[in-house]
Design a protein around this motif. Structure first.
Motif, PDB file in Angstrom:
ATOM      1  N   ALA A 110       0.842  -1.191   0.000  1.00  0.00           N
ATOM      2  CA  ALA A 110       0.000   0.000   0.000  1.00  0.00           C
ATOM      3  C   ALA A 110       0.877   1.241   0.000  1.00  0.00           C
ATOM      4  CB  ALA A 110      -0.903  -0.008   1.243  1.00  0.00           C
ATOM      5  N   ILE A 111       0.421   2.291  -0.662  1.00  0.00           N
ATOM      6  CA  ILE A 111       1.166   3.545  -0.655  1.00  0.00           C
ATOM      7  C   ILE A 111       1.319   4.017   0.800  1.00  0.00           C
ATOM      8  CG2 ILE A 111       1.112   5.977  -1.334  1.00  0.00           C
ATOM      9  CD1 ILE A 111      -0.359   5.118  -3.861  1.00  0.00           C
ATOM     10  N   GLY A 112       2.548   4.298   1.196  1.00  0.00           N
ATOM     11  CA  GLY A 112       2.842   4.723   2.560  1.00  0.00           C
ATOM     12  C   GLY A 112       3.299   3.618   3.476  1.00  0.00           C
ATOM     13  N   ALA A 113       3.121   2.353   3.069  1.00  0.00           N
ATOM     14  CA  ALA A 113       3.518   1.244   3.926  1.00  0.00           C
ATOM     15  C   ALA A 113       5.026   1.037   3.885  1.00  0.00           C
ATOM     16  CB  ALA A 113       2.818  -0.037   3.478  1.00  0.00           C
ATOM     17  N   PRO A 114       5.633   0.604   4.987  1.00  0.00           N
ATOM     18  CA  PRO A 114       7.053   0.238   4.942  1.00  0.00           C
ATOM     19  C   PRO A 114       7.266  -0.900   3.954  1.00  0.00           C
ATOM     20  CG  PRO A 114       6.281   0.415   7.217  1.00  0.00           C
ATOM     21  CD  PRO A 114       5.069   0.454   6.340  1.00  0.00           C
ATOM     22  N   CYS A 115       8.148  -0.696   2.980  1.00  0.00           N
ATOM     23  CA  CYS A 115       8.302  -1.673   1.908  1.00  0.00           C
ATOM     24  C   CYS A 115       9.748  -2.124   1.704  1.00  0.00           C
ATOM     25  CB  CYS A 115       7.759  -1.106   0.592  1.00  0.00           C
ATOM     26  SG  CYS A 115       8.692   0.299  -0.060  1.00  0.00           S
ATOM     27  N   TRP A 116      10.688  -1.464   2.343  1.00  0.00           N
ATOM     28  CA  TRP A 116      12.094  -1.799   2.140  1.00  0.00           C
ATOM     29  C   TRP A 116      12.876  -1.359   3.361  1.00  0.00           C
ATOM     30  CZ3 TRP A 116      14.613  -4.914  -0.915  1.00  0.00           C
ATOM     31  CH2 TRP A 116      16.003  -4.799  -1.091  1.00  0.00           C
ATOM     32  N   ALA A 117      13.971  -2.028   3.619  1.00  0.00           N
ATOM     33  CA  ALA A 117      14.886  -1.620   4.691  1.00  0.00           C
ATOM     34  C   ALA A 117      16.295  -1.945   4.248  1.00  0.00           C
ATOM     35  CB  ALA A 117      14.563  -2.340   5.991  1.00  0.00           C
ATOM     36  N   ASP A 118      17.218  -1.062   4.564  1.00  0.00           N
ATOM     37  CA  ASP A 118      18.621  -1.380   4.308  1.00  0.00           C
ATOM     38  C   ASP A 118      19.496  -0.864   5.438  1.00  0.00           C
ATOM     39  OD1 ASP A 118      18.944   1.354   3.718  1.00  0.00           O
ATOM     40  OD2 ASP A 118      19.120   1.040   1.564  1.00  0.00           O
ATOM     41  N   CYS A 119      20.619  -1.525   5.567  1.00  0.00           N
ATOM     42  CA  CYS A 119      21.588  -1.177   6.592  1.00  0.00           C
ATOM     43  C   CYS A 119      22.778  -0.506   5.914  1.00  0.00           C
ATOM     44  CB  CYS A 119      22.045  -2.427   7.339  1.00  0.00           C
ATOM     45  SG  CYS A 119      23.209  -2.104   8.694  1.00  0.00           S
ATOM     46  N   ILE A 120      23.045   0.725   6.297  1.00  0.00           N
ATOM     47  CA  ILE A 120      24.212   1.446   5.791  1.00  0.00           C
ATOM     48  C   ILE A 120      25.278   1.379   6.882  1.00  0.00           C
ATOM     49  CG2 ILE A 120      25.081   3.614   4.884  1.00  0.00           C
ATOM     50  CD1 ILE A 120      22.929   2.196   3.164  1.00  0.00           C
ATOM     51  N   THR A 121      26.413   0.807   6.528  1.00  0.00           N
ATOM     52  CA  THR A 121      27.393   0.442   7.556  1.00  0.00           C
ATOM     53  C   THR A 121      28.815   0.820   7.142  1.00  0.00           C
ATOM     54  OG1 THR A 121      28.417  -1.471   8.668  1.00  0.00           O
ATOM     55  CG2 THR A 121      27.387  -1.886   6.535  1.00  0.00           C
ATOM     56  N   PRO A 122      29.649   1.186   8.110  1.00  0.00           N
ATOM     57  CA  PRO A 122      31.058   1.477   7.802  1.00  0.00           C
ATOM     58  C   PRO A 122      31.880   0.215   7.584  1.00  0.00           C
ATOM     59  CG  PRO A 122      30.682   1.718  10.144  1.00  0.00           C
ATOM     60  CD  PRO A 122      29.332   1.466   9.524  1.00  0.00           C
ATOM     61  N   ASP A 123      31.305  -0.944   7.894  1.00  0.00           N
ATOM     62  CA  ASP A 123      32.026  -2.212   7.752  1.00  0.00           C
ATOM     63  C   ASP A 123      31.105  -3.211   7.055  1.00  0.00           C
ATOM     64  OD1 ASP A 123      33.461  -4.562   7.941  1.00  0.00           O
ATOM     65  OD2 ASP A 123      33.817  -4.433  10.097  1.00  0.00           O
ATOM     66  N   LEU A 124      31.064  -3.141   5.734  1.00  0.00           N
ATOM     67  CA  LEU A 124      30.139  -3.977   4.971  1.00  0.00           C
ATOM     68  C   LEU A 124      30.427  -5.456   5.180  1.00  0.00           C
ATOM     69  CD1 LEU A 124      27.772  -3.872   3.042  1.00  0.00           C
ATOM     70  CD2 LEU A 124      29.372  -3.663   1.141  1.00  0.00           C
ATOM     71  N   SER A 125      31.704  -5.823   5.174  1.00  0.00           N
ATOM     72  CA  SER A 125      32.080  -7.217   5.346  1.00  0.00           C
ATOM     73  C   SER A 125      31.714  -7.723   6.747  1.00  0.00           C
ATOM     74  CB  SER A 125      33.580  -7.391   5.107  1.00  0.00           C
ATOM     75  OG  SER A 125      33.981  -8.723   5.352  1.00  0.00           O
TER      76      SER A 125
END
Length: 237
Positions: free
Chosen positions: A8-23
Motif C-alpha cells: 500500500a502507498i505509505g507502507a514500509p516496503c524496504w529496509a537497508d543497513c548502511i554500515t562502515p564495515d560492509l564485510s
C-alpha cells in the motif's frame, strides 16, 4: 513461505543497513539470521533468505560518522511529489529522488521529529519479497518523543492514524507501532522474526551486539556491533 508482491502507498516496503564495515556486518547478520548476499554494485548488496530478497546492505560513504543504521523506506508512486510534501510538512530532504539502477527511485528525508525515513518508488518489484517468517522482516516500530507530531506528519503524507494501543494504521491496517520514548535517538526500526526470540537475543549478544531494550512491554531491541538498531519479534517457524 510468506511472499509480498505489492505494498500500500505509505507502507514500509524496504529496509537497508548502511554500515562502515560492509564485510563485518554481512558476517554478523549471516551468522545471526542465516542471510546470504547478492552484489548489486561495489557498494550495495541484497540480503537474501531462502532465495528471496529481504533487504539491502550499503557501504557508508566516506566522511560520515563510523556508525551503522537501518533505514526504513515507505512506498510511494511518485517520489517527486513525496519529496515536495516532506518540505511542505516541515520535514527536511537529505537526498532528493535518485535512480536506484533500473529498479526505481528513492529519496531520504528527516521528519519533524528528527527521524530519518526513506521513500521508494519501484519500477518493477515494490520492495521486500520475503516477510513474516524467522530471519525476515516481520514488523516495524516508529520511536518518537511525541506521537501526535508523528501522526500529523505521516497522516498528512499518507493518511496514517494512531490507533488506541499504539498501532500506526493505514485504512485500518496496522503497519507499525509507535513507541513514545525520550531514550535513544528517534527512528524507524525494523523488526526481524525469530522462532525463539530469547535464543536470538542471546546469540546476537554473543556475536557482539548490545541489548538496549529487554523487551518486557515491547519487542527487545538490539544494537549491532556498528551501532545499527533492530528489534526481534516471535514468529512461527
Amino acid at each position: 513461505m510468506p511472499r509480498r508482491t505489492r505494498y500500500a502507498i505509505g507502507a514500509p516496503c524496504w529496509a537497508d543497513c548502511i554500515t562502515p564495515d560492509l564485510s563485518g556486518s554481512r558476517e554478523f547478520y549471516s551468522a545471526l539470521l542465516g542471510w546470504e548476499f547478492v552484489t548489486e554494485s561495489p557498494d550495495y548488496q541484497l540480503a537474501v533468505l531462502s532465495g528471496e530478497i529481504i533487504g539491502g546492505f550499503g557501504a557508508a560513504p566516506a566522511g560520515l560518522p563510523p556508525q551503522a543504521s537501518w533505514n526504513v523506506y515507505l512506498a510511494t508512486k511518485d517520489a517527486d511529489h513525496s519529496c515536495a510534501q516532506v518540505g511542505e510538512l516541515c520535514g527536511r530532504v537529505v537526498m532528493p529522488p535518485v535512480p536506484a539502477g533500473d529498479n526505481g527511485r528513492l529519496l531520504l528525508a528527516v521528519d519533524p521529529s528528527g527521524v530519518t525515513v526513506g521513500f521508494w518508488e519501484g519500477s518493477r518489484a515494490e520492495g521486500v519479497v520475503l516477510a513474516d517468517e524467522p530471519g525476515a522482516i516481520c514488523g516495524h516500530e516508529l520511536r518518537v518523543p511525541d506521537a501526535s507530531r508523528a501522526e500529523s506528519f505521516y497522516g498528512a503524507l499518507f493518511g496514517y492514524r494512531l490507533a488506541p494501543g499504539g498501532d500506526f494504521e493505514l485504512d485500518g491496517v496496522a503497519h507499525a507501532r509507535v513507541v513514545v520514548s525520550d531514550q535513544g535517538r528517534p527512528l524507524w526500526l525494523p523488526h526481524f522474526g525469530a522462532a525463539d526470540p530469547v535464543d536470538t537475543v542471546r546469540r546476537a549478544v554473543d556475536l557482539g551486539a548490545r541489548l538496549v531494550r529487554p523487551g518486557r512491554e515491547e519487542a527487545p531491541v538490539l544494537r549491532d556491533p556498528w551501532g545499527a538498531e533492530f528489534g526481534v519479534l516471535p514468529v512461527p517457524a
